[in-house]
Scaffold this active site. Structure first.
Site, PDB file in Angstrom:
ATOM      1  N   VAL A 141       6.760   0.626   9.935  1.00  0.00           N
ATOM      2  CA  VAL A 141       5.847  -0.275  10.447  1.00  0.00           C
ATOM      3  C   VAL A 141       6.059  -1.580  10.275  1.00  0.00           C
ATOM      4  O   VAL A 141       5.210  -2.359  11.048  1.00  0.00           O
ATOM      5  CB  VAL A 141       4.422   0.549  10.697  1.00  0.00           C
ATOM      6  N   GLY A 142       6.303  -1.924   9.186  1.00  0.00           N
ATOM      7  CA  GLY A 142       6.227  -3.261   8.620  1.00  0.00           C
ATOM      8  C   GLY A 142       6.733  -4.300   9.344  1.00  0.00           C
ATOM      9  O   GLY A 142       6.247  -5.599   9.181  1.00  0.00           O
ATOM     10  N   GLU A 143       7.816  -4.166   9.899  1.00  0.00           N
ATOM     11  CA  GLU A 143       8.559  -5.390  10.575  1.00  0.00           C
ATOM     12  C   GLU A 143       8.179  -5.631  12.070  1.00  0.00           C
ATOM     13  O   GLU A 143       8.226  -6.570  12.580  1.00  0.00           O
ATOM     14  CB  GLU A 143      10.067  -5.127  10.408  1.00  0.00           C
ATOM     15  N   ARG A 167      11.520   0.858   5.194  1.00  0.00           N
ATOM     16  CA  ARG A 167      12.132   2.144   4.776  1.00  0.00           C
ATOM     17  C   ARG A 167      11.129   2.933   3.839  1.00  0.00           C
ATOM     18  O   ARG A 167      11.632   4.263   3.879  1.00  0.00           O
ATOM     19  CB  ARG A 167      13.492   1.819   4.300  1.00  0.00           C
ATOM     20  N   GLY A 184       0.819  -1.200   0.216  1.00  0.00           N
ATOM     21  CA  GLY A 184      -0.043  -0.045  -0.038  1.00  0.00           C
ATOM     22  C   GLY A 184       0.921   1.097   0.216  1.00  0.00           C
ATOM     23  O   GLY A 184       0.405   2.424   0.309  1.00  0.00           O
TER      24      GLY A 184
END
Ligand code: FES
Ligand code: FES
Lengths: 161, 764
Positions: B723-725, B536, B496
């Site tokens: 935020v993804g990890e 990132r 997204g």
């Protein structure tokens, strides 16, 4: 090399003819012969549901169906879900609920969800989860997918009333 | 259900409380293509005259390749090219930086195609291109390989033993004081230390120690690796592929094939999940080499079996954790040892696992020692917060037991030892603008944390940390003649990010989100960007997008001043229009559309490109609470309820932030409960398919509640942190701690499969 067979079927409402190898799957034929690449191959063994299509009204994994078996039958794929450029309520709800990330599972899940709502217009959360248990999504944790399907079901019930 | 908790104290430069677009939930710009089946992924492109490429893979986990005879296969009608290791240049043993982490080019090339030895079951030995899939399959069966089968080793500790079969006879353990003289499977020993360990333990009132192990798990993206590649007779290459970075693909193909980077144009397809697993190459160099030989485009698509056998899982591990604490819960010492399986070549994430292991804690004395160990298994690839979930499983399980021993609330114990702004992190730098305390508080005060539990039910808490990175990024913003905008970046959109890029640009330009179209461009159409990884993109590429848009706004003010015939400092940019601040002049506002229509009079086309190396990515902390019920008859674990809180800095598009958190939790739950690589005694993976390698399905999970804590990162224009990890770090331990609560027994070995739980219950 074995000879290719001609198959006549109805795909998304339109009559089609295509040539196929005897060993090719319906998924291969849809993707490679008809250019309908919306149905995805995630496993080729019936375990991920990314290739879900509706064959004569029944939800199937198109990777487990031989292309020649489609002879004389009706196939519905993700490409036929929006009618005349208008998104199906399920498609709209997936967008509103952000029920997709990479989107690779999305066509199969939408097709499976549509099949669910045809047999069960008012599914509980748990019924929805079990119905979609054959469709893997690795990105979303399913939360938003389940919400989108149930919201679409509610809206479709309104429309029907 | 989700909540947003905000601490406005440290606000981001552009967050003046009047944001119109950032923080809202518009429909993603690539959404319609994805719900209608129009989006094109790696395997969806067909080119005229395209051949089918397939790979011959080693049936043995460890074997010398005595000879490969391709003559019969070549004679088969329809076979257009056959390649082996001999078709690739011999590469130097050097590290190359091309993304999140450095890769050794020689190892990378040898992983793509074996030369002298096959190092795992599934290792590529040869590849063919043929006119059909059936011909390619037949050609593979006609390739004759003579092997000298060698003894193999799979388990990490077995590979560390003195008498273990050695994979690489030139691999000497790095990180030791003296260079060893004997080759070893231990590629490297790393160590992080602080204070005086013995003194720290001597001070402790309570010491807790345990050993933990985790199984190798796969990223499990639903889309298998796929590409189409073509090399023309002038050496110009086109690659269309699904990856986490088109520039990474370009770099690696250029290196592995010894071609100029500028001769390779890589177009990113939509990516059907990556989670770190698509931060390297497997097929692209093979497809290019096959195309070079055949003169035709070549398409290669992995089967699911190949994805499991030949693309990177993450490490299996064995760990020991020893913690010392005062009676009031103050940690005095921690001793952590991590042994990580790297697969066939060095490069496990044990370094990151060591750096993150104690990152949530302020401990005066500690030692963390890690071992990177090669084994006859597929080379590991990055998997979401590489290494961190593994060490967190050990440390957070031990913290849970320590809380039990001390009779303390698990969150109180973590709060007592929590890092804060100004704390020197266990891995070196000093924390600034972190929202860890707020995140702990969010869970402690959440209704979930105090809800009653029934019989056979348990609740587990765990915390997790990930650095998040910035890095080299390029973005361009171009204004069309009607005043609408295009945002062009070089980073594949994996979950997204196009939405957040468009939103940040729209916010700065003052345009409605529908008037901004983001695209992910090919390597020839936009400047270099590091791959999508390390959480990132929203931070670093978002910074480039924002600056590009700001540069345009400055330019628009200048243009408006010209047209209005006023000075630039009398022009403001307010919600998409140039406004003359000197009302007495009676100048009409000029909208972006007005200015675009007159661009010819004010200097030509409107556009800007920003290339930067983003620094100051804010680290992320997550706190999770999980309730389970264990069926004492079967040992089956049901996840009843799950709540995850995370400091996200600023949620640009909250729905996709929640989605990242929910998805990370689901993967972590799978890792905790079901997922594992199972090898037979012959070193062959037994469960290389989704039937037997069981990832969570919809009926395995409840809704996953999220709490987004927003402690702004002042280094990002809107305050965003990666935020993804983070969300995959706590779940392994959160689930195990909940199972501990439910059955009264500590499970130290993942996955927590029903037979293991039954055995623990039966042992009484
Ligand atoms: S591709 Fe058919 S079920 Fe996975
Ligand atoms: S959205 Fe990626 S697999 Fe479902």
């Amino acid at each position: 090399m074995s000879k290719r067979t001609q198959v006549s079927a109805v795909v998304n409402g339109d009559p089609v003819d295509f040539l196929t190898d005897p060993g090719a799957t319906l998924l291969d034929a849809l993707r490679d012969e008809l250019g309908l690449t919306g149905s995805k191959e995630g496993c080729g063994s019936g375990d991920c549901g990314a290739c879900s299509v509706i064959l004569d009204g029944r939800l199937v994994c198109s990777c487990l169906v031989l292309a020649v078996e489609a002879e004389g039958r009706r196939v519905e794929t993700i490409e036929g879900m929006a009618e005349g450029g208008r998104l199906h309520i399920l498609q709209q709800k997936f967008l509103e609920h952000a029920a997709l990330q990479c989107g690779f599972c999305t066509p199969g899940i939408l097709v499976a969800a549509k099949a669910l709502l045809e047999v069960n217009p008012d599914p509980t959360e748990s019924e929805t989860r079990y119905w979609l248990a054959g469709n893997l999504c690795r990105c979303t944790g399913y939360d938003k997918i389940i919400r989108a399907v149930m919201d679409a079901a509610a809206e479709l019930r309104q429309v029907r009333v | 259900m989700s909540d947003v908790l905000e601490r406005p104290a440290s606000s981001a430069p552009l967050d003046d409380g009047r944001l119109k677009i950032v923080g809202t939930r518009p429909i993603r710009p690539d959404g319609v293509d994805k719900v209608t089946g129009r989006a094109l992924y790696g395997a969806d492109l067909a080119m005229p005259g395209m051949l089918v490429g397939k790979v011959l893979r080693s049936p043995h986990p460890h074997a010398r390749i005595v000879s490969i005879d391709t003559r019969k296969a070549r004679a088969l009608p329809g076979v257009k090219a056959i390649i082996t290791g001999a078709d690739f240049p011999e590469l130097a043993d050097e590290e190359y930086e091309a993304g999140e982490s450095a890769s050794n080019l020689r190892d990378l090339a040898l992983n793509v195609m074996a030369r002298d030895k096959a190092l795992y079951n599934g290792h590529a030995l040869a590849a063919v291109a043929a006119t059909s899939s059936a011909v390619a399959d037949e050609a593979l069966s006609l390739i004759e390989v003579v092997y000298e089968v060698l003894p193999h080793v799979v388990a990490v500790e077995a590979a560390m033993a003195d008498d273990a079969p050695v994979l690489h006879d030139k691999l000497f353990t790095g990180g030791l004081k003296e260079k060893p003289t004997k080759a070893s499977n231990i590629a490297k020993r790393n160590e992080i230390k602080r204070g005086d360990l013995a003194a720290g333990f001597a001070e402790a009132d309570v010491i807790f120690e345990s050993r933990y192990d985790t199984a190798a798990t796969h990223q499990g993206y639903i889309e298998p690796h796929a590409c189409v590649a073509s090399m023309a007779s002038d050496g110009q290459c086109q690659v269309w592929s699904s990856s986490q970075g088109q520039f990474m693909i370009r770099t690696y193909c250029a290196k592995v094939l010894d071609i100029d980077a500028s001769s390779i144009r890589v177009t990113p397809a939509e990516i059907g999940g990556g989670f770190g697993g698509k931060t390297t190459v497997y097929l692209e160099p093979l497809a290019l080499a096959l195309s070079r030989q055949s003169g035709a485009p070549v398409k290669m698509v992995m089967t699911r079996d190949e994805v499991f056998r030949a693309s990177g899982p993450t490490s299996a591990s064995v760990m020991t954790v020893r913690l010392g604490a005062k009676a009031d819960g103050t940690l005095t010492a921690a001793d952590v040892e991590l042994k990580f399986q790297a697969g066939a070549f060095p490069g496990s994430p044990v370094g990151a696992a060591s750096m993150t292991a104690l990152a949530c804690y302020d401990i005066p004395n500690f030692s963390i020692v890690g071992y990177d160990v090669v084994t006859n298994t597929p080379k590991v690839a990055a998997y979401r917060a590489p290494g961190a979930p593994i060490s967190a499983f050990g440390v957070e399980s031990a913290m849970d037991d320590l809380a039990l021993t001390l009779g303390m609330d698990p969150i109180a114990l973590r709060e007592k030892n929590a890092v804060h702004d100004g704390t020197k992190a266990s891995y070196g730098p000093t924390f600034r603008n972190i929202g860890y305390a707020e995140t702990l508080e969010a869970i402690r005060s959440h209704p979930h944390y105090s809800a009653p539990l029934g019989p056979n039910q348990g609740r587990g808490v765990a915390v997790g940390f990930w650095f998040n990175v910035g890095g080299e990024s390029t973005a361009a913003v171009n204004i069309a003649e009607d005043g609408t905008a295009m945002v062009i970046t070089g980073n594949p959109d994996i979950g997204g990010s196009r939405a957040s890029m468009a939103m940040m640009a729209a916010e700065v330009l003052g345009l409605p989100i529908e008037k901004v179209r983001p695209i992910v461009a090919d390597t020839a159409s936009i400047g270099f960007s590091m791959l999508t990884g390390g959480s990132r993109t929203t931070f670093a590429v978002g910074m480039a997008v924002t600056q590009a848009a700001q540069k345009i706004v400055e330019d628009l003010k200048r243009r408006a001043a010209l047209l209005m015939d006023v000075s630039v400092d009398q022009v403001d940019w307010i919600y998409g229009a140039a406004v003359c601040t000197d009302v007495s002049k009676g100048k009409a506002d000029l909208s972006l559309a007005d200015l675009a229509a007159k661009s010819g009079q004010t200097g030509g086309p409107i556009g800007s490109q920003i290339s930067l190396n983003a620094q100051g990515a804010g680290p992320g902390f997550g706190v999770h609470v999980c309730d389970v019920e264990v069926d004492p008859e079967t040992g089956h674990v049901t996840i009843l309820r799950y709540t995850a809180a995370q400091d996200v800095g600023k949620a640009i598009h909250p729905s996709y932030v929640e989605g990242q958190i929910q998805g990370g939790v689901a993967q972590g739950v799978g890792w905790a409960l079901n997922e594992e690589y199972v090898f037979d005694t012959g070193g062959v993976m037994e469960n290389a398919g989704f039937l037997d390698y069981r990832v969570p399905v919809a009926s395995d999970l409840p809704m996953i509640d999220t709490v987004m804590v927003e402690v702004a990162n002042p280094r990002h224009p809107f305050g965003a942190k990666g935020v993804g990890e983070v969300p995959i770090v706590p779940p392994l331990a959160a689930v195990a701690n909940a199972v501990r609560g439910a059955i009264g027994k500590r499970m130290t070995s993942l996955p927590l499969s029903p037979p293991k739980i039954r055995a623990a219950i039966d042992a009484g």
